[in-house]
Design a protein around this motif. Sequence first.
Motif, PDB file in Angstrom:
ATOM      1  N   ALA A 331       0.856  -1.186   0.000  1.00 57.34           N
ATOM      2  CA  ALA A 331       0.000   0.000   0.000  1.00 57.34           C
ATOM      3  C   ALA A 331       0.892   1.237   0.000  1.00 57.34           C
ATOM      4  CB  ALA A 331      -0.901  -0.005   1.233  1.00 57.34           C
ATOM      5  N   VAL A 332       0.489   2.275  -0.733  1.00 57.54           N
ATOM      6  CA  VAL A 332       1.275   3.504  -0.763  1.00 57.54           C
ATOM      7  C   VAL A 332       0.813   4.410   0.383  1.00 57.54           C
ATOM      8  CG1 VAL A 332       1.673   3.301  -3.233  1.00 57.54           C
ATOM      9  CG2 VAL A 332      -0.278   4.623  -2.423  1.00 57.54           C
ATOM     10  N   PRO A 333       1.700   5.210   0.933  1.00 59.61           N
ATOM     11  CA  PRO A 333       1.371   5.969   2.154  1.00 59.61           C
ATOM     12  C   PRO A 333       0.160   6.878   2.046  1.00 59.61           C
ATOM     13  CG  PRO A 333       3.740   5.942   1.793  1.00 59.61           C
ATOM     14  CD  PRO A 333       3.120   5.327   0.575  1.00 59.61           C
ATOM     15  N   ASP A 334      -0.025   7.559   0.908  1.00 61.93           N
ATOM     16  CA  ASP A 334      -1.134   8.515   0.824  1.00 61.93           C
ATOM     17  C   ASP A 334      -2.340   7.966   0.083  1.00 61.93           C
ATOM     18  OD1 ASP A 334      -0.183   8.427  -1.722  1.00 61.93           O
ATOM     19  OD2 ASP A 334       0.213  10.574  -1.922  1.00 61.93           O
ATOM     20  N   GLY A 335      -2.267   6.699  -0.370  1.00 60.73           N
ATOM     21  CA  GLY A 335      -3.408   6.074  -1.036  1.00 60.73           C
ATOM     22  C   GLY A 335      -3.557   6.378  -2.513  1.00 60.73           C
ATOM     23  N   ASP A 336      -2.687   7.211  -3.080  1.00 62.43           N
ATOM     24  CA  ASP A 336      -2.778   7.563  -4.500  1.00 62.43           C
ATOM     25  C   ASP A 336      -1.670   6.824  -5.246  1.00 62.43           C
ATOM     26  OD1 ASP A 336      -2.771   8.711  -7.036  1.00 62.43           O
ATOM     27  OD2 ASP A 336      -3.334  10.707  -6.295  1.00 62.43           O
ATOM     28  N   ASP A 337      -2.004   5.665  -5.828  1.00 60.36           N
ATOM     29  CA  ASP A 337      -0.985   4.838  -6.459  1.00 60.36           C
ATOM     30  C   ASP A 337      -0.396   5.476  -7.711  1.00 60.36           C
ATOM     31  OD1 ASP A 337      -3.764   4.201  -7.151  1.00 60.36           O
ATOM     32  OD2 ASP A 337      -2.975   2.699  -8.512  1.00 60.36           O
ATOM     33  N   GLU A 338      -1.192   6.229  -8.458  1.00 61.79           N
ATOM     34  CA  GLU A 338      -0.667   6.896  -9.643  1.00 61.79           C
ATOM     35  C   GLU A 338       0.316   8.000  -9.262  1.00 61.79           C
ATOM     36  OE1 GLU A 338      -3.601   6.771 -13.374  1.00 61.79           O
ATOM     37  OE2 GLU A 338      -4.401   7.933 -11.705  1.00 61.79           O
ATOM     38  N   ALA A 339      -0.053   8.825  -8.307  1.00 67.93           N
ATOM     39  CA  ALA A 339       0.830   9.911  -7.888  1.00 67.93           C
ATOM     40  C   ALA A 339       2.127   9.354  -7.305  1.00 67.93           C
ATOM     41  CB  ALA A 339       0.124  10.793  -6.860  1.00 67.93           C
ATOM     42  N   PHE A 340       2.024   8.271  -6.518  1.00 67.62           N
ATOM     43  CA  PHE A 340       3.214   7.645  -5.946  1.00 67.62           C
ATOM     44  C   PHE A 340       4.129   7.153  -7.063  1.00 67.62           C
ATOM     45  CE2 PHE A 340       5.602   3.974  -4.480  1.00 67.62           C
ATOM     46  CZ  PHE A 340       6.065   4.355  -3.233  1.00 67.62           C
ATOM     47  N   THR A 341       3.569   6.483  -8.058  1.00 71.47           N
ATOM     48  CA  THR A 341       4.357   5.922  -9.158  1.00 71.47           C
ATOM     49  C   THR A 341       5.085   7.013  -9.925  1.00 71.47           C
ATOM     50  OG1 THR A 341       2.856   4.036  -9.384  1.00 71.47           O
ATOM     51  CG2 THR A 341       4.185   4.601 -11.310  1.00 71.47           C
ATOM     52  N   ARG A 342       4.379   8.072 -10.238  1.00 73.53           N
ATOM     53  CA  ARG A 342       4.970   9.162 -11.023  1.00 73.53           C
ATOM     54  C   ARG A 342       6.063   9.876 -10.210  1.00 73.53           C
ATOM     55  NH1 ARG A 342       3.411  12.473 -15.489  1.00 73.53           N
ATOM     56  NH2 ARG A 342       4.079  14.651 -15.228  1.00 73.53           N
ATOM     57  N   ALA A 343       5.794  10.139  -8.949  1.00 76.78           N
ATOM     58  CA  ALA A 343       6.765  10.857  -8.118  1.00 76.78           C
ATOM     59  C   ALA A 343       8.002   9.997  -7.847  1.00 76.78           C
ATOM     60  CB  ALA A 343       6.108  11.281  -6.809  1.00 76.78           C
ATOM     61  N   LEU A 344       7.805   8.692  -7.643  1.00 74.62           N
ATOM     62  CA  LEU A 344       8.943   7.790  -7.429  1.00 74.62           C
ATOM     63  C   LEU A 344       9.840   7.760  -8.665  1.00 74.62           C
ATOM     64  CD1 LEU A 344      10.457   5.548  -5.843  1.00 74.62           C
ATOM     65  CD2 LEU A 344       8.852   3.906  -6.877  1.00 74.62           C
ATOM     66  N   PHE A 345       9.237   7.692  -9.826  1.00 72.72           N
ATOM     67  CA  PHE A 345      10.017   7.693 -11.070  1.00 72.72           C
ATOM     68  C   PHE A 345      10.792   8.998 -11.212  1.00 72.72           C
ATOM     69  CE2 PHE A 345      10.303   8.509 -15.703  1.00 72.72           C
ATOM     70  CZ  PHE A 345      11.088   7.420 -16.062  1.00 72.72           C
ATOM     71  N   ALA A 346      10.143  10.116 -10.897  1.00 75.34           N
ATOM     72  CA  ALA A 346      10.790  11.419 -11.024  1.00 75.34           C
ATOM     73  C   ALA A 346      11.944  11.584 -10.048  1.00 75.34           C
ATOM     74  CB  ALA A 346       9.764  12.525 -10.804  1.00 75.34           C
ATOM     75  N   ALA A 347      11.787  11.020  -8.851  1.00 73.22           N
ATOM     76  CA  ALA A 347      12.795  11.231  -7.815  1.00 73.22           C
ATOM     77  C   ALA A 347      13.910  10.198  -7.834  1.00 73.22           C
ATOM     78  CB  ALA A 347      12.121  11.225  -6.443  1.00 73.22           C
ATOM     79  N   GLU A 348      13.554   8.923  -8.155  1.00 73.21           N
ATOM     80  CA  GLU A 348      14.525   7.840  -7.975  1.00 73.21           C
ATOM     81  C   GLU A 348      14.758   6.987  -9.213  1.00 73.21           C
ATOM     82  OE1 GLU A 348      16.396   7.506  -5.487  1.00 73.21           O
ATOM     83  OE2 GLU A 348      15.472   8.753  -3.931  1.00 73.21           O
ATOM     84  N   HIS A 349      14.084   7.289 -10.319  1.00 73.56           N
ATOM     85  CA  HIS A 349      14.254   6.543 -11.572  1.00 73.56           C
ATOM     86  C   HIS A 349      13.958   5.050 -11.385  1.00 73.56           C
ATOM     87  CE1 HIS A 349      16.536   6.784 -15.674  1.00 73.56           C
ATOM     88  NE2 HIS A 349      15.251   6.512 -15.807  1.00 73.56           N
ATOM     89  N   VAL A 350      12.952   4.778 -10.568  1.00 79.90           N
ATOM     90  CA  VAL A 350      12.451   3.412 -10.363  1.00 79.90           C
ATOM     91  C   VAL A 350      11.014   3.369 -10.863  1.00 79.90           C
ATOM     92  CG1 VAL A 350      11.819   1.655  -8.657  1.00 79.90           C
ATOM     93  CG2 VAL A 350      13.940   2.954  -8.389  1.00 79.90           C
TER      94      VAL A 350
END
Length: 399
Positions: A331-350
């Motif tokens: 589960a992602v911390p804030d419940g928004d799986d799309e926002a988590f995915t996009r932000a993770l890619f932007a920050a960590e290239h994962v």
Amino acid sequence: MNPDLDALKPYPFEKLAALKAGVAPPEGLAHIPLTIGEPQHAPFAAALETLQVHQQAFARYPATAGIPELRQAIAGWATRRFGLEGLDAERQVLPVNGTREAIFAFVQAALDRTRPARVAVPNPFYQIYEGATLLAGGQPLYLDCRAENGFRPDLDAVPADTWREVQIVFLCSPGNPTGAVTPQAEFEKLIALADEHDFIIASDECYSELYLDEAAPPPGLLEACAAIGRHDYRRCLVFHSLSKRSNLPGLRSGFVAGDAELIAPFKRYRTYHGCAMSLPLQHASITAWNDESHVRANRDAYREKFAAVTEILAPVLEFPAPEASFYLWPAVPDGDDEAFTRALFAAEHVSVLPGSYMGRESAGGANPGRGRVRLALVAEVAATLEAAQRIRRFVERSS
């Protein structure tokens, strides 16, 4: 063109590409994808050697049923693995070009459009179950897999009048994306429902050989049949593959086994479909099905990764305890799986896959995949652990 094509939903990876469009990840970090369930461990070398030895057989047309030696190797493996009295290699086994192709083709062959044609699928799910149903003129029935039910379909939630419209029920055990394992008792319960309401059970077991407890291999549908004395496997089919078991996704080799009364018309369909497995691939498959040492070594490698990754991520993410397959379902911390995915890619290239892309809104109006992401732990250990460390760093920084 077939108008049913318009009913198909965008494939999850198509949606993921759109989600990441325009995002510029850090240049100094190599990309680590945890999105596609494509094994990156070394393929079983002996199978590749066998492929070379038999390469001249590419000059011959293969038969739809496959060569007897392959069917016998499959029947022998399944009998040993699932404790069966036996499988009739002639009537109860059919080699196929991987589970994806076979699952899609089976729905086209099996669904009767002249009556209510519902196909029950776990939700979230492997997209092929839905796409095959829609292109066969059927209607998907989504069975939510939520935490409160162990991430498995709640069979009791389906009313009897709905079961009467169901022609096929898909199971996926171990599950994609959740990794949940169906207990033998639930298989037996579903078999009783199939007898009561006259539907087919199609069990996708392509992850069955990737499990974390060496002493507790996941049960299978045919194993449940054998336990209740159902040795004709009536109404039951299983789908297996060498893709995950032997790290041979490009071989496109698997099998369907079970009820001979279902295998026979499916074989007839496939004769017209023109999807027989080439002879060199069949010989390579025999080598793979007859060897277990490489499969145990493969499990050891996944076990090492799961232990390390869960230790890294457990302090910052909540996820079900892994049982089998090679996925984590946090589960992602804030419940928004799309926002988590996009932000993770932007920050960590994962790259990870939003869980909502694998699910659908159910009758209750909620998508059971929303708020989670799927992590495919398929790369070698070093890259996988590096990805886990980056994810943890991202979560800690964002909290």
